[in-house]
Enzyme design. Structure first.
Site, short mmCIF file in Angstrom:
data_model
loop_
_atom_site.label_atom_id
_atom_site.label_comp_id
_atom_site.label_asym_id
_atom_site.label_seq_id
_atom_site.Cartn_x
_atom_site.Cartn_y
_atom_site.Cartn_z
CG ASP A 67 -0.58 -0.40 2.18
OD1 ASP A 67 1.03 -0.99 2.94
OD2 ASP A 67 -1.00 -1.34 3.54
CG ASP A 136 -8.57 -0.78 12.06
OD1 ASP A 136 -7.34 -1.43 11.89
OD2 ASP A 136 -8.96 0.22 10.97
CG HIS A 138 -5.70 -2.75 8.65
ND1 HIS A 138 -5.90 -1.19 9.18
CD2 HIS A 138 -4.30 -2.41 8.96
CE1 HIS A 138 -4.23 -0.61 9.48
NE2 HIS A 138 -3.46 -1.19 9.70
CD GLU A 143 -8.57 0.78 7.35
OE1 GLU A 143 -8.62 0.17 8.20
OE2 GLU A 143 -7.97 2.07 7.60
C1 F6R Z 1 1.39 -0.98 6.38
C2 F6R Z 1 0.30 -1.98 6.54
C3 F6R Z 1 -0.50 -1.87 7.23
C4 F6R Z 1 0.40 -2.16 8.88
C5 F6R Z 1 -0.28 -1.98 10.47
C6 F6R Z 1 0.30 -2.41 11.43
O1 F6R Z 1 1.68 -1.99 5.14
O2 F6R Z 1 0.22 -3.34 5.44
O3 F6R Z 1 -1.55 -2.67 7.77
O4 F6R Z 1 0.78 -3.50 8.68
O5 F6R Z 1 -1.38 -0.89 9.81
O6 F6R Z 1 1.15 -0.95 11.97
P1 F6R Z 1 2.19 -1.51 12.28
O7 F6R Z 1 3.05 -2.01 12.34
O8 F6R Z 1 2.86 0.64 12.14
O9 F6R Z 1 1.90 -1.19 13.77
#
Ligand code: F6R
Length: 260
Positions: A67, A136, A138, A143
């Site tokens: 992403d 959340d 994801h 989301e």
């Molecule tokens: C980012 C992504 C997100 C993160 C998630 C956790 O490329 O795919 O799904 O993996 O938001 O982020 P952290 O590791 O910062 O808690």
């Protein structure tokens, strides 16, 4: 699904990096799916160490990131382009033309998303997809209520994700509201999934993703549908799992891989 519980972040990162390096040893031209965020940093550091100290070769690897924030140019310090180059790509030997990251600044998002999907297919599909998990639930920026068969597309971030990611920006208002993200359906087509999670803030999401029902409210739960998914967690992230003794038993009972 396999659940591997390690004592702390460092051990979890090393164990996850071992899986990546096993894939690369078996298939040196593997296609890797990359995640950003704070969780995979230790995994990337370990891969860099393996590259520098133990001759892990990435010269034939192709990568696809999950992403990117919409509106951030590639040189913005919070863009995922910048993150990947700073924390990983500039330290290893993946050719620049083999690196694919969604564009956050294209003038035509639908066309770009379609191109990204086609590019993944052209490269033979993703062999190993690294994933983090949002509080959340994801995966990537899928989301709650994202379709479990969704493809790469533009997505509006949830309030919770904006709150979580505000720590990387000067002000909460600076967090982009939109992102371009691989879909859950895109992710599930990868041959192997490796999800990493650390810290107590991830414990509820991990419990729901691993032991709860498959639901678009927790898009990480869709990995239950995948036939080769491994979840690496540290003790804190594992805190709300009800079957942890069983996961430990399976992991410890596994016969060691035969030495070549
Ligand atoms: C980012 C992504 C997100 C993160 C998630 C956790 O490329 O795919 O799904 O993996 O938001 O982020 P952290 O590791 O910062 O808690």
């Amino acid at each position: 699904m396999e659940v591997v519980i390690k004592q702390d972040y460092e051990q979890m990162s090393k164990a996850a990096a071992e899986i990546v390096s096993e894939v690369l040893n078996t298939k040196p031209n593997a296609v890797l799916g990359m995640a950003t965020g704070s969780t995979p940093l230790g995994l990337y550091q370990e891969l860099v160490r393996l590259h520098k100290e133990e001759e892990l070769d990435l010269s034939r690897v192709t990568t696809f990131n999950l992403d990117e924030y919409v509106g951030l140019p590639v040189n913005h310090p919070q863009s995922y382009h910048y993150f990947m180059h700073e924390h990983f790509f500039k330290h290893v030997n993946i050719p620049l033309h083999n690196i694919n990251i969604p564009s956050g600044t294209t003038s035509n998002y639908p066309a770009f998303c379609q191109w990204y999907e086609e590019r993944i297919t052209e490269c033979g599909g993703i062999d190993l997809q690294i994933l983090g998990i949002g509080s959340d639930g994801h995966i990537a920026f899928n989301e709650p209520t994202s379709s479990l068969s969704s493809r790469t597309r533009l997505k509006t971030l949830s309030e919770q994700t904006i709150d979580d990611n505000a720590r990387f920006f000067e002000r909460r208002e600076d967090v982009p509201v939109y992102a371009i993200t691989m879909g859950v359906g895109t992710i599930l087509e990868s041959r192997k999934l490796l999800l990493v999670a650390s810290g107590k803030s991830k414990a509820p999401a991990i419990a729901q993703a691993v032991e709860g029902p498959v639901t678009s409210m927790i898009t990480a739960s869709a990995i239950q549908l995948h036939r080769d998914a491994t979840v690496f967690v540290d003790e804190e992230a594992a805190a709300e799992l009800t079957m942890r003794d069983y996961y430990d038993f399976i992991y410890n009972a596994k016969p060691a891989a035969p030495k070549s």
